[in-house]
Design a protein around this motif. Structure first.
Motif, PDB file in Angstrom:
ATOM      1  N   PHE A   1     -32.240   7.580  -7.930  1.00  0.00           N
ATOM      2  CA  PHE A   1     -31.218   6.836  -7.193  1.00  0.00           C
ATOM      3  C   PHE A   1     -31.620   6.959  -5.841  1.00  0.00           C
ATOM      4  O   PHE A   1     -31.496   5.866  -4.878  1.00  0.00           O
ATOM      5  CB  PHE A   1     -29.918   7.457  -7.198  1.00  0.00           C
ATOM      6  CG  PHE A   1     -28.993   6.933  -6.215  1.00  0.00           C
ATOM      7  CD1 PHE A   1     -28.415   5.559  -6.614  1.00  0.00           C
ATOM      8  CD2 PHE A   1     -28.532   7.687  -5.249  1.00  0.00           C
ATOM      9  CE1 PHE A   1     -27.381   5.237  -5.767  1.00  0.00           C
ATOM     10  CE2 PHE A   1     -27.709   7.085  -4.223  1.00  0.00           C
ATOM     11  CZ  PHE A   1     -26.895   5.876  -4.373  1.00  0.00           C
TER      12      PHE A   1
ATOM     13  N   THR B   1     -36.653   3.165 -14.167  1.00  0.00           N
ATOM     14  CA  THR B   1     -35.260   3.049 -14.928  1.00  0.00           C
ATOM     15  C   THR B   1     -34.971   2.561 -16.173  1.00  0.00           C
ATOM     16  O   THR B   1     -34.076   3.132 -16.746  1.00  0.00           O
ATOM     17  CB  THR B   1     -34.493   2.002 -13.956  1.00  0.00           C
ATOM     18  OG1 THR B   1     -34.823   0.738 -14.320  1.00  0.00           O
ATOM     19  CG2 THR B   1     -34.259   2.067 -12.270  1.00  0.00           C
TER      20      THR B   1
ATOM     21  N   PRO C   1     -28.932   0.212  -3.508  1.00  0.00           N
ATOM     22  CA  PRO C   1     -28.458   1.482  -3.856  1.00  0.00           C
ATOM     23  C   PRO C   1     -26.975   1.390  -4.137  1.00  0.00           C
ATOM     24  O   PRO C   1     -26.240   2.190  -5.110  1.00  0.00           O
ATOM     25  CB  PRO C   1     -28.535   2.466  -2.733  1.00  0.00           C
ATOM     26  CG  PRO C   1     -28.711   1.521  -1.698  1.00  0.00           C
ATOM     27  CD  PRO C   1     -29.098   0.320  -1.809  1.00  0.00           C
TER      28      PRO C   1
ATOM     29  N   PHE D   1     -39.851  -0.605 -10.798  1.00  0.00           N
ATOM     30  CA  PHE D   1     -38.581  -0.513 -11.027  1.00  0.00           C
ATOM     31  C   PHE D   1     -37.871  -0.357 -12.414  1.00  0.00           C
ATOM     32  O   PHE D   1     -37.341   0.602 -12.931  1.00  0.00           O
ATOM     33  CB  PHE D   1     -37.715  -1.628 -10.383  1.00  0.00           C
ATOM     34  CG  PHE D   1     -36.218  -1.793 -10.532  1.00  0.00           C
ATOM     35  CD1 PHE D   1     -35.304  -0.964  -9.538  1.00  0.00           C
ATOM     36  CD2 PHE D   1     -35.744  -2.461 -11.616  1.00  0.00           C
ATOM     37  CE1 PHE D   1     -33.778  -1.025 -10.113  1.00  0.00           C
ATOM     38  CE2 PHE D   1     -34.464  -2.686 -11.742  1.00  0.00           C
ATOM     39  CZ  PHE D   1     -33.541  -1.695 -10.883  1.00  0.00           C
TER      40      PHE D   1
ATOM     41  N   TYR E   1     -33.758   3.257  -5.516  1.00  0.00           N
ATOM     42  CA  TYR E   1     -32.711   2.332  -5.056  1.00  0.00           C
ATOM     43  C   TYR E   1     -32.279   2.676  -3.545  1.00  0.00           C
ATOM     44  O   TYR E   1     -32.323   1.578  -2.853  1.00  0.00           O
ATOM     45  CB  TYR E   1     -31.334   2.784  -5.817  1.00  0.00           C
ATOM     46  CG  TYR E   1     -31.509   2.237  -7.162  1.00  0.00           C
ATOM     47  CD1 TYR E   1     -31.017   0.900  -7.652  1.00  0.00           C
ATOM     48  CD2 TYR E   1     -31.679   3.413  -8.206  1.00  0.00           C
ATOM     49  CE1 TYR E   1     -31.107   0.727  -8.978  1.00  0.00           C
ATOM     50  CE2 TYR E   1     -31.653   2.756  -9.395  1.00  0.00           C
ATOM     51  CZ  TYR E   1     -31.305   1.510  -9.902  1.00  0.00           C
ATOM     52  OH  TYR E   1     -31.183   1.144 -11.248  1.00  0.00           O
ATOM     53  N   TRP E   2     -32.585   3.974  -3.076  1.00  0.00           N
ATOM     54  CA  TRP E   2     -31.806   3.934  -1.710  1.00  0.00           C
ATOM     55  C   TRP E   2     -33.108   3.843  -0.645  1.00  0.00           C
ATOM     56  O   TRP E   2     -32.750   3.099   0.248  1.00  0.00           O
ATOM     57  CB  TRP E   2     -31.431   5.271  -1.732  1.00  0.00           C
ATOM     58  CG  TRP E   2     -30.559   5.563  -0.323  1.00  0.00           C
ATOM     59  CD1 TRP E   2     -30.089   4.615   0.751  1.00  0.00           C
ATOM     60  CD2 TRP E   2     -29.744   6.628  -0.013  1.00  0.00           C
ATOM     61  NE1 TRP E   2     -29.458   5.449   1.394  1.00  0.00           N
ATOM     62  CE2 TRP E   2     -29.120   6.791   1.202  1.00  0.00           C
ATOM     63  CE3 TRP E   2     -29.703   8.081  -0.574  1.00  0.00           C
ATOM     64  CZ2 TRP E   2     -28.403   7.513   1.740  1.00  0.00           C
ATOM     65  CZ3 TRP E   2     -28.723   9.033  -0.088  1.00  0.00           C
ATOM     66  CH2 TRP E   2     -28.247   8.833   1.108  1.00  0.00           C
TER      67      TRP E   2
ATOM     68  N   PRO F   1     -25.567   1.049  -9.082  1.00  0.00           N
ATOM     69  CA  PRO F   1     -26.251   2.198  -8.992  1.00  0.00           C
ATOM     70  C   PRO F   1     -25.406   3.390  -8.472  1.00  0.00           C
ATOM     71  O   PRO F   1     -25.806   4.400  -9.274  1.00  0.00           O
ATOM     72  CB  PRO F   1     -27.543   1.948  -8.044  1.00  0.00           C
ATOM     73  CG  PRO F   1     -27.604   0.276  -8.277  1.00  0.00           C
ATOM     74  CD  PRO F   1     -26.293  -0.105  -8.255  1.00  0.00           C
TER      75      PRO F   1
ATOM     76  N   GLN G   1     -26.011  -0.234 -17.056  1.00  0.00           N
ATOM     77  CA  GLN G   1     -27.437  -0.554 -16.713  1.00  0.00           C
ATOM     78  C   GLN G   1     -27.937  -1.728 -17.227  1.00  0.00           C
ATOM     79  O   GLN G   1     -28.828  -2.652 -16.619  1.00  0.00           O
ATOM     80  CB  GLN G   1     -28.242   0.658 -17.101  1.00  0.00           C
ATOM     81  CG  GLN G   1     -29.823   0.573 -16.546  1.00  0.00           C
ATOM     82  CD  GLN G   1     -30.616   1.669 -16.706  1.00  0.00           C
ATOM     83  OE1 GLN G   1     -30.605   2.217 -17.897  1.00  0.00           O
ATOM     84  NE2 GLN G   1     -31.054   2.161 -15.663  1.00  0.00           N
TER      85      GLN G   1
ATOM     86  N   GLU H   1     -26.770  -4.507 -15.140  1.00  0.00           N
ATOM     87  CA  GLU H   1     -27.305  -4.491 -13.902  1.00  0.00           C
ATOM     88  C   GLU H   1     -28.664  -5.230 -14.153  1.00  0.00           C
ATOM     89  O   GLU H   1     -29.208  -5.872 -13.333  1.00  0.00           O
ATOM     90  CB  GLU H   1     -27.908  -2.974 -13.512  1.00  0.00           C
ATOM     91  CG  GLU H   1     -28.556  -2.965 -12.304  1.00  0.00           C
ATOM     92  CD  GLU H   1     -28.943  -1.494 -12.036  1.00  0.00           C
ATOM     93  OE1 GLU H   1     -28.301  -0.805 -11.196  1.00  0.00           O
ATOM     94  OE2 GLU H   1     -29.947  -1.210 -12.513  1.00  0.00           O
TER      95      GLU H   1
ATOM     96  N   MET I   1     -33.007  -4.154  -5.808  1.00  0.00           N
ATOM     97  CA  MET I   1     -32.055  -3.842  -6.063  1.00  0.00           C
ATOM     98  C   MET I   1     -31.497  -2.825  -4.984  1.00  0.00           C
ATOM     99  O   MET I   1     -32.161  -1.661  -4.821  1.00  0.00           O
ATOM    100  CB  MET I   1     -31.882  -3.151  -7.540  1.00  0.00           C
ATOM    101  CG  MET I   1     -30.637  -2.821  -7.965  1.00  0.00           C
ATOM    102  SD  MET I   1     -29.611  -4.066  -8.471  1.00  0.00           S
ATOM    103  CE  MET I   1     -30.413  -4.821  -9.615  1.00  0.00           C
TER     104      MET I   1
END
Length: 285
Positions: A278, A226, A147, A222, A282-283, A151, A198, A201, A145
């Motif tokens: 995040f 989350t 960012p 993940f 994600y990033w 997100p 979310q 997502e 997934m």
């Protein structure tokens, strides 16, 4: 000493049936969960009864505490007790998420490189150890997934909600009830919007990215991180909604409003945790 100085009579409520009521609810929920896992029809009924008793207990108990507060039974000492209690609760939540972040750090920095070194090439010759990965021995393909997109939008939503709850807090201190109501409304509305996005997502992850809770190391970390955060956002949004209803009922004053402050502390904690998610989930993949 006067009560305003923090001394005097410390309010102690009368013996209550709420703890035993909550225990009965948990008993029904425990058996219901056990039966449901084993696909016994009785389990769903027991779960429903357990949740119904629990929600009833929470509603009546919280209503009682709110009435005690509004009747002036809580002095400065009680207020200090509430603040320490909420502080330790948030600290326990910090440790809860620290454990998950620590597990993610250990996987990415230590275990994944170890499993791809020369000694383990005999066991898993095709495993490269590049994150994100499901881990050795798992051949099912998935996409991580990214960012940007949902997100990033959810990050903006939560950061904005942190601003609106702070605005509401200052409005309460200045006794500006109109701004207080608007700020609170925007905050819990943004919270529920976050949860809805979310959920969308997650649907995208399952259907389009083949990313699931069972997708090895990356999928498990993940969804655990989350998912638990989303659960906390849901609880925080419900708490904010309750505070909003209390504000509509005329509760809280500029001098006495810890019920509001405690929820605001919790919401800021949720915001900070999301920033960590995040960045590291994600990033930096």
């Amino acid at each position: 000493m006067s009560q305003e100085a923090g001394h005097g009579h410390y309010y102690v409520p009368a013996p209550s049936t709420y703890p035993i009521t909550g225990s009965i609810a948990l008993l029904f929920m425990g058996f219901g969960a056990a039966f449901s896992v084993n696909r016994l029809p009785l389990g769903y009924g027991l779960l429903t009864i357990g949740f119904a008793i629990l929600f009833y207990m929470i509603f009546v108990w919280f209503r009682t505490v709110a009435r005690e507060s509004e009747s002036g039974k809580f002095n400065k000492q009680v207020d200090t007790s509430f603040r320490w209690g909420m502080s330790w609760f948030i600290f326990s939540e910090v440790m809860f998420f620290a454990a998950f972040f620590g597990a993610l750090f250990y996987m990415r920095v230590y275990s994944i490189p170890w499993l791809s070194d020369l000694e383990h090439k005999i066991l898993w010759p095709d495993f490269t150890g590049i994150w994100p990965t499901a881990g050795p021995g798992i051949t099912e393909k998935f996409m991580p997934m990214g960012p940007w997109g949902l997100p990033a939008i959810n990050t903006l939503i939560l950061l904005t909600s942190g601003v609106t709850v702070t605005w509401a807090h200052w409005a309460l201190k200045l006794n500006k009830r109109g701004q207080l109501k608007l700020g609170l409304f925007l905050t819990f509305a943004l919270g529920f919007l976050f949860v809805g996005l979310q959920a969308y997502e997650y649907g995208h992850a399952y259907s389009d990215l083949n990313l699931k809770l069972t997708t090895g190391a990356y999928g498990a970390s993940f969804f655990m991180l989350t998912g638990f955060h989303g659960f906390h956002v849901t609880l925080g949004s419900i708490m904010l909604l309750v505070i909003y209803c209390r504000v509509l009922a005329g509760h809280f004053t500029p001098e006495n409003h810890f019920g509001f402050e405690g929820v605001a502390w919790y919401w800021h904690f949720v915001d900070v945790v999301w920033l960590g998610l995040f960045i590291f989930v994600y990033w930096l993949i």
